[in-house]
Design a protein around this motif. Structure first.
Motif, mmCIF file in Angstrom:
data_model
loop_
_atom_site.group_PDB
_atom_site.id
_atom_site.type_symbol
_atom_site.label_atom_id
_atom_site.label_comp_id
_atom_site.label_asym_id
_atom_site.label_seq_id
_atom_site.Cartn_x
_atom_site.Cartn_y
_atom_site.Cartn_z
ATOM 1 N N LEU A 273 0.778 -1.145 -0.044
ATOM 2 C CA LEU A 273 -0.116 0.100 0.006
ATOM 3 C C LEU A 273 0.972 1.285 0.064
ATOM 4 N N GLU A 274 2.133 1.334 0.253
ATOM 5 C CA GLU A 274 2.985 2.308 0.462
ATOM 6 C C GLU A 274 3.305 2.840 -0.718
ATOM 7 N N LYS A 275 3.172 1.858 -1.640
ATOM 8 C CA LYS A 275 3.741 2.287 -3.158
ATOM 9 C C LYS A 275 2.730 3.177 -3.787
ATOM 10 N N GLY A 276 1.581 2.768 -3.193
ATOM 11 C CA GLY A 276 0.132 3.314 -3.864
ATOM 12 C C GLY A 276 -0.280 4.582 -3.003
ATOM 13 N N ASN A 277 0.497 4.940 -2.166
ATOM 14 C CA ASN A 277 0.238 6.032 -1.294
ATOM 15 C C ASN A 277 -1.067 6.003 -0.541
ATOM 16 N N VAL A 278 -1.464 4.753 -0.063
ATOM 17 C CA VAL A 278 -2.583 4.511 0.648
ATOM 18 C C VAL A 278 -2.307 4.257 2.041
ATOM 19 N N ALA A 279 -2.841 5.261 2.907
ATOM 20 C CA ALA A 279 -2.522 5.255 4.316
ATOM 21 C C ALA A 279 -3.540 3.968 4.989
ATOM 22 N N TYR A 280 -2.702 3.353 5.893
ATOM 23 C CA TYR A 280 -3.374 2.305 6.577
ATOM 24 C C TYR A 280 -2.939 2.248 8.118
ATOM 25 N N THR A 281 -3.938 1.382 8.982
ATOM 26 C CA THR A 281 -3.310 1.376 10.488
ATOM 27 C C THR A 281 -3.675 0.078 10.581
ATOM 28 N N PRO A 282 -3.428 -0.552 11.924
ATOM 29 C CA PRO A 282 -3.941 -1.938 12.049
ATOM 30 C C PRO A 282 -5.417 -2.261 12.231
ATOM 31 N N LYS A 283 -6.313 -1.068 11.874
ATOM 32 C CA LYS A 283 -7.737 -1.347 11.859
ATOM 33 C C LYS A 283 -8.025 -1.427 10.486
ATOM 34 N N GLY A 284 -7.165 -1.215 9.522
ATOM 35 C CA GLY A 284 -7.602 -1.150 8.168
ATOM 36 C C GLY A 284 -7.235 -0.066 7.315
ATOM 37 N N VAL A 285 -7.423 -0.033 6.223
ATOM 38 C CA VAL A 285 -7.272 1.187 5.199
ATOM 39 C C VAL A 285 -8.052 2.266 5.683
ATOM 40 N N THR A 286 -7.153 3.397 5.952
ATOM 41 C CA THR A 286 -7.883 4.688 6.512
ATOM 42 C C THR A 286 -8.564 5.430 5.178
ATOM 43 N N VAL A 287 -9.958 5.494 5.391
ATOM 44 C CA VAL A 287 -11.051 5.983 4.675
ATOM 45 C C VAL A 287 -11.691 7.302 5.163
ATOM 46 N N ASN A 288 -12.231 8.144 4.310
ATOM 47 C CA ASN A 288 -13.056 9.344 5.022
ATOM 48 C C ASN A 288 -14.580 8.801 5.015
ATOM 49 N N GLU A 289 -15.417 9.616 5.204
ATOM 50 C CA GLU A 289 -16.985 9.189 5.299
ATOM 51 C C GLU A 289 -17.573 8.812 4.093
ATOM 52 N N TYR A 290 -16.778 8.903 2.820
ATOM 53 C CA TYR A 290 -17.383 8.497 1.713
ATOM 54 C C TYR A 290 -16.662 7.150 1.166
ATOM 55 N N GLN A 292 -13.590 6.637 0.747
ATOM 56 C CA GLN A 292 -12.324 7.016 0.100
ATOM 57 C C GLN A 292 -11.165 7.184 0.697
ATOM 58 N N SER A 293 -9.813 6.498 0.171
ATOM 59 C CA SER A 293 -8.638 6.787 0.921
ATOM 60 C C SER A 293 -8.338 8.031 1.101
ATOM 61 N N THR A 294 -7.852 8.515 2.492
ATOM 62 C CA THR A 294 -7.435 9.842 2.842
ATOM 63 C C THR A 294 -6.395 10.284 2.294
ATOM 64 N N THR A 295 -5.671 9.358 1.484
ATOM 65 C CA THR A 295 -4.271 9.898 0.883
ATOM 66 C C THR A 295 -4.345 9.625 -0.553
ATOM 67 N N ASN A 296 -5.081 8.848 -1.346
ATOM 68 C CA ASN A 296 -4.899 8.551 -2.668
ATOM 69 C C ASN A 296 -6.470 8.628 -2.824
ATOM 70 N N PRO A 297 -6.957 9.598 -3.705
ATOM 71 C CA PRO A 297 -8.382 9.922 -3.853
ATOM 72 C C PRO A 297 -8.809 9.076 -5.096
ATOM 73 N N ASN A 298 -8.037 8.086 -5.640
ATOM 74 C CA ASN A 298 -8.367 7.461 -6.840
ATOM 75 C C ASN A 298 -8.687 5.907 -5.991
ATOM 76 N N VAL A 299 -8.480 5.697 -4.640
ATOM 77 C CA VAL A 299 -8.493 4.441 -4.229
ATOM 78 C C VAL A 299 -9.742 4.660 -2.918
ATOM 79 N N TYR A 300 -10.516 3.543 -3.046
ATOM 80 C CA TYR A 300 -11.533 3.318 -2.149
ATOM 81 C C TYR A 300 -11.402 1.981 -1.298
ATOM 82 N N ALA A 301 -12.092 1.929 -0.131
ATOM 83 C CA ALA A 301 -11.953 0.680 0.396
ATOM 84 C C ALA A 301 -13.386 0.295 1.165
#
Length: 451
Positions: A273-290, A292-301
């Motif tokens: 995920l680091e190479k895709g600029n996708v932030a995550y924590t031990p709880k999973g991929v970090t997303v906003n209320e939509y 959508q990844s908080t660091t890569n707007p083209n990625v959703y989880a």
């Protein structure tokens, strides 16, 4: 060969991933999907669905035992091999039918876990692909216990594939999975021990009801060791020896099979995920209320792998998939994730179910509320089945009369809790509920006495 490009690339074919794919294809997008295991995801292949098939036979056995001497003379005999064969009728076709449906829709299928090479670029099956949008829906996997001898530990997948039952089992972890499988095994005659680092079972559920279930489980013959941490596993000639640290002291226990049921974690380790600029924590991929990844707007989880703050449940995965698809198809920030009151159930026998808040959460939210709490094994629905374990706790807002939370322990808790879900979602106050007419005598009719 040139680089393949897709409008949407989905990683994971479980309930979340495949439903995003269906919606995207309906909208005319060029879609690809990948999975490093059999298609169909955890729930259908090796989770909720096959587990519930095994639970079904123990319900038959439990009801027969309760009614022995009350009209039942001969108890049924469990044939584990026949049960597993029956279970396979639910699971064996899932990968094929899932693949066929996706393929018939024109979706490109890959059978490997992709790795990010860049924000919109993946490597999969030795090929480089790009996509305008990428959805991560890889779910959860068992938490690895990093202890000596961990290669001897089995997981829930293995339990569901057992060709025969051993004489004894140890489960390391007294959460949902550990408790459910422990009840199945114990009711089928296995000597079961549950080990947990906490002081009781099911720490996410109401303490009083969980302790009541714990007591009932002990009557079934299940042994518990709490405040215990597994520090090693050793293979013996027939058994396995598990070394524990219990309140600072070392203790050893033995069983033929040892299962790691200590919990599950987001399946992200293989994605780079680091190479895709996708932030995550031990709880999973970090997303906003939509979603959508908080660091890569083209990625959703979506689904269990997404850190949305919601419970890792199949119905939640469906909800998150719907929101994810809407936001991809309609444009970002089109629809926020809004999850209604969601029930959760432990399919032991009796079942433990809850929806809404517990007392601590209600107090922290500032509510002035009434707690109705009682053990009621003498109520009709429990007595007619000759059962000795029935309890409830409800939280009702004093100002509005709305139900803030409901917690049930009963033979039918998984179904009865849905009545509380409908009341909470429909904003029905207790006076409205008490004024309704339900079928009688039924478990659902009891809810009017619980509020």
């Amino acid at each position: 060969m040139g680089i393949e490009h897709y409008d949407l690339f989905i990683i994971g074919t479980g309930n979340a991933g495949k439903h995003v794919a269906y919606d995207a294809v309906d909208a005319g997008l060029r879609v690809a999907i990948a999975d490093n295991r059999e298609y169909g995801g955890t729930c259908a292949n090796r989770g909720c669905d096959p587990k519930k098939v095994l639970v079904g036979i123990t319900e038959v056995l439990e009801r027969s035992i309760d009614m022995q001497g009350k009209g039942v003379c001969d108890l049924p005999r469990i044939d584990w091999k026949d049960l597993i064969a029956f279970k396979k009728t639910f699971t064996e076709a899932v990968p094929f039918t899932t693949e066929r449906k996706l393929e018939d829709l024109g979706i490109k299928l890959y059978h490997q876990s992709p790795k990010f090479l860049g924000e919109n670029t993946l490597s999969v099956e030795g090929k480089t692909v790009t996509a305008d949008k990428i959805v991560i829906a890889t779910g959860n996997i068992p938490l690895e216990l990093k202890i000596p001898g961990r290669e001897h530990l089995l997981i829930s997948d293995d339990f569901l594939e057992l060709e025969e039952l051993p004489e004894s089992m140890i489960f390391i972890g007294a959460g949902y999975i550990g408790m459910e499988f422990a009840h199945i095994a114990a009711r089928c005659g296995v000597d079961v021990t549950l080990v947990d680092v906490n002081e009781r079972i099911l720490s996410n559920f109401d303490k009083g009801l969980a302790l009541y279930l714990q007591e009932n489980s002990e009557q079934l013959g299940i042994k518990f060791i709490f405040n215990a941490r597994a520090v090693g596993v050793e293979k013996l000639r027939k058994n396995h020896r598990v070394t524990l640290e219990v309140d600072g002291k070392e203790q050893e226990i033995k069983a033929e099979l040892v299962f790691n049921t200590a919990g599950r974690v987001p399946a992200v380790a293989d994605l780079d995920l680091e190479k895709g600029n996708v932030a995550y924590t031990p709880k999973g991929v970090t997303v906003n209320e939509y979603t959508q990844s908080t660091t890569n707007p083209n990625v959703y989880a979506c689904g269990d792998v997404a850190n949305t703050g919601e419970l890792p449940l199949t119905p939640i995965a469906h909800q998150e998939a719907r929101i994810t698809a809407k936001n991809i198809l309609k444009g970002k920030n089109y629809m926020k994730l809004d999850v209604p009151p969601t029930p959760s159930v432990v399919f032991t026998q009796p079942q433990l179910a809850m929806v809404g808040m517990n007392e601590k959460q209600a107090r922290e939210a500032g509510y002035d509320f009434v707690v109705n709490e009682q053990n009621v094994p003498d109520w009709y629905n429990s007595k007619r089945m000759n059962q000795n374990c029935y309890a409830y706790k409800t939280l009702v807002d004093k100002e509005t009369g709305y139900i803030l939370g409901a917690h049930l322990l009963s033979w039918d808790a998984a179904e009865t809790i849905n009545m509380f879900v409908m009341a909470m979602c429909g904003r029905l106050d207790v006076n409205t509920l008490k004024g309704m007419v339900f079928t009688y005598p039924s478990w659902a009719s009891d809810i009017k006495s619980m509020i």
